[in-house]
Design a protein around this motif. Structure first.
Motif, PDB file in Angstrom:
ATOM      1  N   ILE B  57       0.838  -1.199   0.000  1.00 39.75           N
ATOM      2  CA  ILE B  57       0.000   0.000   0.000  1.00 39.75           C
ATOM      3  C   ILE B  57       0.879   1.258   0.000  1.00 39.75           C
ATOM      4  CG2 ILE B  57      -1.978  -1.087   1.096  1.00 39.75           C
ATOM      5  CD1 ILE B  57      -1.079   0.114   3.755  1.00 39.75           C
ATOM      6  N   ASP B  58       0.291   2.366  -0.474  1.00 33.29           N
ATOM      7  CA  ASP B  58       1.041   3.619  -0.553  1.00 33.29           C
ATOM      8  C   ASP B  58       0.890   4.455   0.714  1.00 33.29           C
ATOM      9  OD1 ASP B  58       1.558   2.809  -3.067  1.00 33.29           O
ATOM     10  OD2 ASP B  58       0.127   4.142  -4.047  1.00 33.29           O
ATOM     11  N   ASP B  68       0.222  -4.047  13.401  1.00 32.29           N
ATOM     12  CA  ASP B  68       0.334  -3.304  12.151  1.00 32.29           C
ATOM     13  C   ASP B  68       1.124  -4.126  11.130  1.00 32.29           C
ATOM     14  OD1 ASP B  68       0.657  -1.603  10.093  1.00 32.29           O
ATOM     15  OD2 ASP B  68       1.766  -0.070  11.202  1.00 32.29           O
ATOM     16  N   ILE B  69       0.414  -4.764  10.208  1.00 27.45           N
ATOM     17  CA  ILE B  69       1.119  -5.618   9.239  1.00 27.45           C
ATOM     18  C   ILE B  69       1.632  -4.817   8.047  1.00 27.45           C
ATOM     19  CG2 ILE B  69      -0.063  -7.752   9.867  1.00 27.45           C
ATOM     20  CD1 ILE B  69      -1.836  -7.338   7.377  1.00 27.45           C
ATOM     21  N   SER B  70       1.292  -3.526   8.005  1.00 24.46           N
ATOM     22  CA  SER B  70       1.827  -2.700   6.916  1.00 24.46           C
ATOM     23  C   SER B  70       3.129  -2.033   7.336  1.00 24.46           C
ATOM     24  CB  SER B  70       0.801  -1.651   6.493  1.00 24.46           C
ATOM     25  OG  SER B  70       0.302  -0.968   7.627  1.00 24.46           O
ATOM     26  N   ALA B  71       3.583  -2.316   8.566  1.00 25.88           N
ATOM     27  CA  ALA B  71       4.844  -1.736   9.032  1.00 25.88           C
ATOM     28  C   ALA B  71       6.003  -2.271   8.201  1.00 25.88           C
ATOM     29  CB  ALA B  71       5.061  -2.072  10.505  1.00 25.88           C
ATOM     30  N   ALA B  72       7.062  -1.487   8.105  1.00 24.47           N
ATOM     31  CA  ALA B  72       8.172  -1.826   7.216  1.00 24.47           C
ATOM     32  C   ALA B  72       8.915  -3.088   7.660  1.00 24.47           C
ATOM     33  CB  ALA B  72       9.142  -0.650   7.145  1.00 24.47           C
ATOM     34  N   ASP B  73       8.936  -3.334   8.979  1.00 24.69           N
ATOM     35  CA  ASP B  73       9.760  -4.448   9.463  1.00 24.69           C
ATOM     36  C   ASP B  73       8.978  -5.759   9.583  1.00 24.69           C
ATOM     37  OD1 ASP B  73       8.152  -3.645  11.461  1.00 24.69           O
ATOM     38  OD2 ASP B  73       9.670  -3.679  13.045  1.00 24.69           O
TER      39      ASP B  73
END
Lengths: 302, 249
Positions: B57-58, B68-73
């Protein structure tokens, strides 16, 4: 009434159909079978006749040509051929050994290069560039040149510990060239596997490597088996090129005999020896592939 | 109020200059089915692919069980172990038998012993009436059977959330029904699901919440009854009218 339906299929077709015992073919079906049989008979007759005409004519032209006697004596002197056969076979063991060693190495290196070139990992970028350059260069240079460069170039460096054995160096040159070809064949196979297969595997939690190993490669390699076999057959023949470095392979052995007697039968014998290996190999692989397709794909008669 | 299994906060996704999803926020509670409807190209599939981290996602956030599964790590492989996904085009592995398809993830990802994985797989296949197909290759199965195998395959890892992406679009009406009844069974067992579908009748039956997606935005959200019988927005009315004309409603 148990009669096999006409549409010829050798796949696990049941030898009899059980329709509750009361079924027997209708008049229409019987007439249809009759017509099919007649048509098949006619086709077979035409095939036999045309084969006889074409092949017969070719044979006749060959045998009645003015130089036929000379040709037969120089190329097809079977008694002489069998006499020198052991020498050619001895030479062929070199081809066979080289094929096994080079073939194994080429398969591994080619696969590694193909994987590198299709990978998207940023850490592998330098290797990806190297792999691309490697393929571009060695696919473009005639193999004879590579053999000469490696065979005479490496010893000329006079580095201690490096072998001067021409057989080893020759094989190395063959491996270098063929790895470039094979890498591209495997890469094209990997690219034909639809991205949705990858998406499905990844969505199941498989890692990138597991996806390659269990989902992508099995499908890719099966698809490129025929062209890979092409390369294997070519490799068997091209192992003979190392003879320019002074190794005696089947072709070189035949050449030596020919030089002694000015009779070309040894060449023909060498050709036959190669064919005796490559033809069964091709047939066997085709058979394996066909079986696998029949197992996995719905049966169609088209 | 119980915690949401899935929560999206202002999610945005674009491909180049084309914005596919914009300002997408919603919650999916445990045991609930959320159904997305909308025209082709409205962003339904992309939404599911983003939840599964197949697409990045952007902007915004995606939370799975509060994480938070959209986190970078975040390691996508770890997230996907909790999610099951079924695709429009089945995407079974053609070189493996039905059974091999189903046990692949349990044995390779979760490292379950093969015998145990086979037992569980056969039990699942049996439950959904596909036991006798276990040793067949996918190509020998009907479309409906293939899709049911795909559902079973996604269930084999006991997912927390099931994502179903237009799973009946490639099937004829009779086969649609056998697949949908499988989904209804799952729903009655309490599986949490997010679906994208064109089957309005089915959406009405299975959805706890229905969501109309239009040009990448959520236009309407609520009970199926409310949206299908009393749509507020003019776009939703137009969409339903066209479905009606096509005989799909």
């Amino acid at each position: 009434m148990a009669k096999k339906l006409g549409r010829g299929s050798n796949r696990a077709a049941p030898s009899s159909y059980d329709f509750g015992g009361s079924w027997s073919p209708s008049e229409i079906e019987l007439a249809r079978r009759q017509a099919r049989r007649a048509r098949n008979k006619r086709s077979a007759l035409i095939a036999a006749l045309s084969s006889f005409l074409v092949l017969g004519t070719l044979g006749l032209v060959l045998v009645t040509s003015p130089g036929w006697e000379t040709l037969r004596n120089t190329f097809f002197k079977w008694a002489y051929g069998f006499e020198i056969l052991p020498k050619i076979l001895l030479g062929f063991t070199t081809n066979a050994t080289l094929t096994v060693i080079a073939g194994t190495s080429v398969a591994l290196i080619g696969l590694a290069i193909a994987l590198l070139r299709t990978s998207r990992s940023p850490a592998l970028t330098p290797f990806r560039i190297l792999a691309t350059v490697y393929v571009d260069v060695f696919r473009g240079i005639p193999m004879l040149l590579v053999i000469l460069l490696v065979g005479f170039g490496i010893p000329a460096l006079q580095i201690k510990g490096l072998t001067n054995n021409v057989l080893v160096l020759g094989t190395l040159a063959v491996i270098i060239t063929y790895s470039a070809y094979v890498a591209e064949v495997i890469r094209s196979g990997i690219l034909t596997v639809h991205p949705s297969q990858r998406a499905a595997a990844r969505s199941l939690g498989l890692s990138n490597f597991q996806t390659l190993r269990h989902v992508v490669l099995p499908q890719a390699l099966k698809r490129v088996t025929p062209p890979l076999l092409n390369d294997l057959v070519a490799l068997i023949k091209d192992t003979g090129l190392v003879s320019i470095l002074g190794v005696t392979d089947a072709v070189r052995a035949a050449q030596i005999q020919t030089a002694k007697t000015f009779n070309y039968t040894p060449y023909v014998m060498a050709a036959i020896v190669f064919l005796l290996v490559t033809i069964p190999l091709t047939r066997w692989t085709d058979r394996m592939l066909r079986k696998s397709y029949e197992r996995e794909n719905a049966v169609g008669q088209a | 109020m119980s915690q949401a299994v899935l929560q999206l906060e202002k999610v945005r996704k674009s491909f180049g200059s084309e914005v596919v999803l914009e300002d997408i926020s919603f919650k999916v509670l445990e045991h609930k089915a959320t159904v997305f409807i909308g025209a082709s190209g409205s962003g339904k599939s992309t939404l599911l692919r983003c939840i599964n981290l197949l697409d990045q996602i952007d902007d915004g956030q995606i939370l799975l069980d509060g994480q938070d599964i959209s986190a970078a790590d975040v390691n996508p492989d770890e997230v996907r172990k909790k999610l099951g996904m079924v695709f429009q085009s089945f995407n079974l592995f053609p070189h493996m038998t039905v059974l091999e398809n189903v046990i692949l993830a349990p044995t390779k990802v979760q490292k379950v012993a093969k015998e145990k994985a086979i037992d569980e797989a056969l039990e699942l296949l049996n439950k959904f009436g596909l036991r006798e197909k276990a040793d067949q290759y996918p190509d020998r199965l009907s479309g409906g059977q293939q899709q049911r195998v795909a559902i079973i395959r996604s269930l084999s890892r006991h997912p927390r959330l099931l994502l179903l992406d237009e799973i009946t679009s490639a099937l004829d009406p009779v086969l649609v029904n056998e697949v949908l009844s499988t989904v209804r069974d799952l729903k009655s067992e309490g599986m949490t699901m997010v679906l994208a579908t064109h089957e309005m009748g089915f959406a009405k039956q299975v959805a706890d919440e229905l969501c109309y997606l239009h040009q990448g935005r959520i236009l309407e959200w609520g009970s199926p009854k409310k949206i299908l019988e009393n749509p507020k927005k003019v776009e939703t009315k137009e969409f339903l009218r066209r479905l009606h004309q096509a005989g799909r409603l």
